[in-house]
Enzyme design. Structure first.
Site, PDB file in Angstrom:
ATOM      1  N   ASP A  14     -12.695  31.476  28.866  1.00 41.91           N
ATOM      2  CA  ASP A  14     -13.783  31.405  29.846  1.00 41.91           C
ATOM      3  C   ASP A  14     -14.878  30.420  29.459  1.00 41.91           C
ATOM      4  O   ASP A  14     -16.046  30.600  29.802  1.00 41.91           O
ATOM      5  CB  ASP A  14     -14.401  32.804  30.085  1.00 41.91           C
ATOM      6  CG  ASP A  14     -13.370  33.786  30.595  1.00 41.91           C
ATOM      7  OD1 ASP A  14     -12.447  33.356  31.300  1.00 41.91           O
ATOM      8  OD2 ASP A  14     -13.484  34.985  30.282  1.00 41.91           O
ATOM      9  N   LYS A  17     -13.182  25.766  31.321  1.00 38.79           N
ATOM     10  CA  LYS A  17     -12.092  24.758  31.335  1.00 38.79           C
ATOM     11  C   LYS A  17     -11.806  24.247  32.746  1.00 38.79           C
ATOM     12  O   LYS A  17     -11.633  23.052  32.959  1.00 38.79           O
ATOM     13  CB  LYS A  17     -10.805  25.374  30.740  1.00 38.79           C
ATOM     14  CG  LYS A  17     -10.959  25.825  29.289  1.00 38.79           C
ATOM     15  CD  LYS A  17      -9.758  26.584  28.801  1.00 38.79           C
ATOM     16  CE  LYS A  17      -9.576  27.943  29.417  1.00 38.79           C
ATOM     17  NZ  LYS A  17     -10.578  28.961  29.033  1.00 38.79           N
ATOM     18  N   GLY A  41      -8.371  32.735  34.574  1.00 38.21           N
ATOM     19  CA  GLY A  41      -9.169  32.624  35.793  1.00 38.21           C
ATOM     20  C   GLY A  41     -10.062  31.423  35.600  1.00 38.21           C
ATOM     21  O   GLY A  41     -10.997  31.472  34.804  1.00 38.21           O
ATOM     22  N   HIS A  42      -9.726  30.321  36.243  1.00 36.26           N
ATOM     23  CA  HIS A  42     -10.460  29.070  36.039  1.00 36.26           C
ATOM     24  C   HIS A  42     -11.281  28.764  37.290  1.00 36.26           C
ATOM     25  O   HIS A  42     -10.725  28.562  38.370  1.00 36.26           O
ATOM     26  CB  HIS A  42      -9.485  27.925  35.716  1.00 36.26           C
ATOM     27  CG  HIS A  42      -8.785  28.115  34.404  1.00 36.26           C
ATOM     28  ND1 HIS A  42      -7.862  27.232  33.899  1.00 36.26           N
ATOM     29  CD2 HIS A  42      -8.895  29.096  33.477  1.00 36.26           C
ATOM     30  CE1 HIS A  42      -7.436  27.665  32.726  1.00 36.26           C
ATOM     31  NE2 HIS A  42      -8.027  28.802  32.458  1.00 36.26           N
ATOM     32  N   GLN A 222      -6.901  30.436  28.319  1.00 30.75           N
ATOM     33  CA  GLN A 222      -7.480  31.283  27.274  1.00 30.75           C
ATOM     34  C   GLN A 222      -8.273  30.406  26.290  1.00 30.75           C
ATOM     35  O   GLN A 222      -8.756  29.366  26.688  1.00 30.75           O
ATOM     36  CB  GLN A 222      -6.398  32.103  26.548  1.00 30.75           C
ATOM     37  CG  GLN A 222      -5.782  33.207  27.382  1.00 30.75           C
ATOM     38  CD  GLN A 222      -4.760  32.727  28.412  1.00 30.75           C
ATOM     39  OE1 GLN A 222      -3.790  32.076  28.052  1.00 30.75           O
ATOM     40  NE2 GLN A 222      -4.978  33.037  29.665  1.00 30.75           N
TER      41      GLN A 222
HETATM   42  P1  GDP Z   1     -12.433  29.026  32.337  1.00 30.69           P
HETATM   43  O1  GDP Z   1     -11.556  30.225  32.321  1.00 30.69           O
HETATM   44  O2  GDP Z   1     -12.552  28.402  30.974  1.00 30.69           O
HETATM   45  O3  GDP Z   1     -12.091  28.022  33.381  1.00 30.69           O
HETATM   46  O4  GDP Z   1     -13.908  29.574  32.680  1.00 30.69           O
HETATM   47  P2  GDP Z   1     -14.274  30.664  33.810  1.00 30.69           P
HETATM   48  O5  GDP Z   1     -14.153  30.038  35.128  1.00 30.69           O
HETATM   49  O6  GDP Z   1     -13.544  31.939  33.578  1.00 30.69           O
HETATM   50  O7  GDP Z   1     -15.786  30.985  33.430  1.00 30.69           O
HETATM   51  C1  GDP Z   1     -16.756  29.997  33.403  1.00 30.69           C
HETATM   52  C2  GDP Z   1     -17.880  30.426  34.384  1.00 30.69           C
HETATM   53  O8  GDP Z   1     -19.029  29.647  34.118  1.00 30.69           O
HETATM   54  C3  GDP Z   1     -17.532  30.160  35.819  1.00 30.69           C
HETATM   55  O9  GDP Z   1     -18.175  31.130  36.604  1.00 30.69           O
HETATM   56  C4  GDP Z   1     -18.130  28.786  36.078  1.00 30.69           C
HETATM   57  O10 GDP Z   1     -18.464  28.582  37.453  1.00 30.69           O
HETATM   58  C5  GDP Z   1     -19.370  28.849  35.240  1.00 30.69           C
HETATM   59  N1  GDP Z   1     -19.827  27.591  34.657  1.00 30.69           N
HETATM   60  C6  GDP Z   1     -19.087  26.542  34.193  1.00 30.69           C
HETATM   61  N2  GDP Z   1     -19.890  25.621  33.624  1.00 30.69           N
HETATM   62  C7  GDP Z   1     -21.151  26.075  33.733  1.00 30.69           C
HETATM   63  C8  GDP Z   1     -22.431  25.577  33.310  1.00 30.69           C
HETATM   64  O11 GDP Z   1     -22.553  24.523  32.699  1.00 30.69           O
HETATM   65  N3  GDP Z   1     -23.520  26.351  33.614  1.00 30.69           N
HETATM   66  C9  GDP Z   1     -23.424  27.537  34.276  1.00 30.69           C
HETATM   67  N4  GDP Z   1     -24.544  28.217  34.499  1.00 30.69           N
HETATM   68  N5  GDP Z   1     -22.242  28.033  34.676  1.00 30.69           N
HETATM   69  C10 GDP Z   1     -21.120  27.320  34.399  1.00 30.69           C
HETATM   70  P1  IMO Z   2      -9.089  31.925  30.736  1.00 30.19           P
HETATM   71  O1  IMO Z   2      -7.969  30.941  30.845  1.00 30.19           O
HETATM   72  C1  IMO Z   2     -10.781  35.327  28.567  1.00 30.19           C
HETATM   73  C2  IMO Z   2      -7.938  38.215  26.910  1.00 30.19           C
HETATM   74  C3  IMO Z   2      -7.893  39.602  27.516  1.00 30.19           C
HETATM   75  C4  IMO Z   2      -7.474  40.421  26.313  1.00 30.19           C
HETATM   76  C5  IMO Z   2      -6.497  39.494  25.606  1.00 30.19           C
HETATM   77  C6  IMO Z   2      -5.034  39.757  25.934  1.00 30.19           C
HETATM   78  O2  IMO Z   2      -9.716  32.278  32.030  1.00 30.19           O
HETATM   79  O3  IMO Z   2     -10.068  31.516  29.689  1.00 30.19           O
HETATM   80  P2  IMO Z   2      -3.491  39.317  28.053  1.00 30.19           P
HETATM   81  O4  IMO Z   2      -3.618  39.778  29.480  1.00 30.19           O
HETATM   82  O5  IMO Z   2      -3.446  37.833  27.893  1.00 30.19           O
HETATM   83  O6  IMO Z   2      -2.363  39.994  27.338  1.00 30.19           O
HETATM   84  O7  IMO Z   2      -4.846  39.833  27.342  1.00 30.19           O
HETATM   85  O8  IMO Z   2      -6.838  38.184  26.008  1.00 30.19           O
HETATM   86  N1  IMO Z   2      -7.745  37.110  27.874  1.00 30.19           N
HETATM   87  C7  IMO Z   2      -8.725  36.298  28.280  1.00 30.19           C
HETATM   88  N2  IMO Z   2     -10.052  36.305  28.008  1.00 30.19           N
HETATM   89  N3  IMO Z   2     -10.249  34.338  29.336  1.00 30.19           N
HETATM   90  C8  IMO Z   2      -8.932  34.305  29.598  1.00 30.19           C
HETATM   91  O9  IMO Z   2      -8.360  33.281  30.268  1.00 30.19           O
HETATM   92  C9  IMO Z   2      -8.109  35.332  29.096  1.00 30.19           C
HETATM   93  N4  IMO Z   2      -6.786  35.601  29.184  1.00 30.19           N
HETATM   94  C10 IMO Z   2      -6.584  36.678  28.419  1.00 30.19           C
HETATM   95  O10 IMO Z   2      -9.156  39.996  28.001  1.00 30.19           O
HETATM   96  O11 IMO Z   2      -8.576  40.606  25.462  1.00 30.19           O
HETATM   97 MG    MG Z   3     -11.601  32.253  32.818  1.00 30.47          MG
END
Ligand code: GDP
Ligand code: IMO
Ligand code: MG
Length: 422
Positions: A14, A17, A41-42, A222
């Site tokens: 998270d 990416k 979840g991107h 991840q």
């Molecule tokens: P990913 O899994 O690595 O793609 O990241 P996620 O989407 O799960 O979580 C990142 C969260 O931070 C999302 O809600 C994005 O919209 C938000 N986000 C990304 N970059 C920034 C930033 O520079 N500032 C803020 N405030 N939010 C951001």
């Molecule tokens: P993105 O790509 C954050 C965590 C789960 C759990 C562990 C194992 O959005 O960054 P799994 O379902 O993979 O067997 O769960 O890994 N986990 C993540 N945490 N971002 C993710 O993906 C994750 N994908 C799995 O919460 O702790």
């Molecule tokens: Mg994510």
């Protein structure tokens, strides 16, 4: 022959990416996912739209780029079909620009049930998985029982029934009485939908494209601290999230890896169970969660929040051979009087700057405190606008991490991205 560039998360996932892949995609011809599945979840935000991608690469919104789901990914036909159809509704010509590896493994409905049953069995030591069947699917892959996309045309129903029978036996042994009637119907509808896509041998595709001068960005899912070998085992995911995963998950030779973008938040988060040395259990942690909207993009689960961990970051930078760093969510720390960075751990009373075998037990973060910046970074469009205290933070991190921070993100939108040194 061109080399592939890899973008991956250096913390516990998270990091942002999805946003950065979307921003970087115009520089590339192809974007490819190499591991993980719908546990990811991107999030992407642009022109007032908000999208969360799970299995589909984050290059999908930039027109004319080809997107690839590589062999290292595990795919759930039901979730994939939902995601892809939603994109079709928003006008993405997905069947034209997305290719799927025939060697990618399928997540069966029973894999999801096994995920839940395994977690139940672990009780209070559960991993806190996303419940998407990730672990059981990779277990079947390594155990040589898995079902692949390419099997769809080869005796598929018999293979499916065999694996399902095996899973039913396992589930019954775990005290469950499985029923997949409803899920199964949707699953086979999903399989029919997948058949409409270009199902390829992605290793040949990627290598031929590189040989013809095309550029490829590999999108990690991840984070490195969730890597099955190097993460905080057993509280990890079941794939290699580190850079080497791009080699095995796409069929790219190690010498064909080019730039490695390592992405991290200005602080740190983790979702699910497992150790997290810099976790904050106080009002500061709550404040970061609130300002950073630190709730799961898919599950809505609260993310645990803490200060940046340089011990862990140095470790993951080493594992991945990171050449450029990208710092996300800098704006979330706007207005903090001070910010802290953990540069060492005290493990059983002994100071270490190297990441230890285990971070469970008596691991205390040793912090350096820096002055915060009292400015609204979300409106900034160039490095020249950065407050001095923020520049000091960046300089401090670069010195401690030994790799330049080339991009700074100051908000969730595509536009809120500042390339340094421009
Ligand atoms: P990913 O899994 O690595 O793609 O990241 P996620 O989407 O799960 O979580 C990142 C969260 O931070 C999302 O809600 C994005 O919209 C938000 N986000 C990304 N970059 C920034 C930033 O520079 N500032 C803020 N405030 N939010 C951001
Ligand atoms: P993105 O790509 C954050 C965590 C789960 C759990 C562990 C194992 O959005 O960054 P799994 O379902 O993979 O067997 O769960 O890994 N986990 C993540 N945490 N971002 C993710 O993906 C994750 N994908 C799995 O919460 O702790
Ligand atoms: Mg994510």
């Amino acid at each position: 022959m061109k080399k592939v560039d890899v973008l991956l998360g250096l913390q516990w996932g998270d990091e942002g990416k999805g946003k950065v892949v979307d921003v970087l995609t115009p520089r590339y011809d192809i974007v490819a996912r190499f591991q993980g599945g719908p546990n990811a979840g991107h999030t992407l935000e642009f022109q007032g739209h908000h999208y969360v991608l799970r299995s589909i690469p984050s290059g999908i919104f930039q027109t004319n780029q080809v997107n690839v789901i590589g062999n290292g990914v595990v795919l759930d036909p039901v979730l994939f079909a939902q995601e892809a159809k939603d994109l079709e509704k928003s006008g993405v010509d997905i069947k034209k620009i997305l290719k799927i590896s025939r060697k990618a493994h399928l997540i069966l409905p029973t894999h999801r049930l096994l995920d839940a049953a395994n977690e139940k069995l672990k009780g209070s030591s559960k991993i806190g998985t996303t419940g998407k069947g990730i672990g059981p699917t990779y277990t079947d892959k390594v155990g040589r029982n898995g079902l692949r996309i390419g099997d769809i045309d080869h005796d598929f129903k018999a293979k499916y029934d065999n694996l399902k029978r095996m899973h039913f036996n396992l589930l019954r042994a775990l005290g469950e009485e499985p029923n997949v009637d409803e899920l199964e119907k949707q699953w086979f509808e999903g399989i029919d939908y997948i058949k409409q896509f270009d199902l390829i041998d992605s290793e040949f595709f990627i290598n031929k494209q590189l040989a013809s001068g095309k550029t490829v960005l590999c999108e990690g899912a991840q984070g490195s601290m969730l890597d099955v070998d190097f993460g905080s085992y057993p509280f990890v995911t079941s794939s290699n999230t580190v850079c080497a995963g791009a080699c095995s998950g796409l069929g790219v030779a190690p010498r064909n890896i080019g730039e490695v973008y390592g992405i991290f938040k200005a602080y740190c988060t983790r979702v699910g169970s497992g150790p997290f040395p810099t976790e904050l259990f106080d009002a500061t942690g709550d404040k970061i969660r609130q300002i950073g909207h630190e709730y799961g993009a898919v599950t809505g689960r609260e993310r645990r929040c803490g200060w940046i961990d340089l011990v862990a970051l140095r470790y993951t930078i080493m594992l991945n051979g990171v050449t450029q760093l990208i710092m996300m969510k800098s704006d979330v720390l706007d207005g903090f009087e001070t910010v802290k960075a953990c540069d060492a751990y005290e493990v059983n009373g002994k100071l270490t700057r190297d990441f230890p075998f285990s971070i469970e037990g008596d691991v205390k973060p040793v912090y350096t405190e820096l002055k915060g910046w009292n400015a609204d970074m979300t409106k900034m469009t160039s490095e020249a606008e950065f407050p001095q205290e923020f520049n000091d933070y960046v300089k401090f991190l670069e010195e401690k991490l030994g790799v330049p921070i080339t991009i700074v993100s100051v908000g969730p939108d595509r536009e809120q991205t500042i390339v340094r040194g421009k």
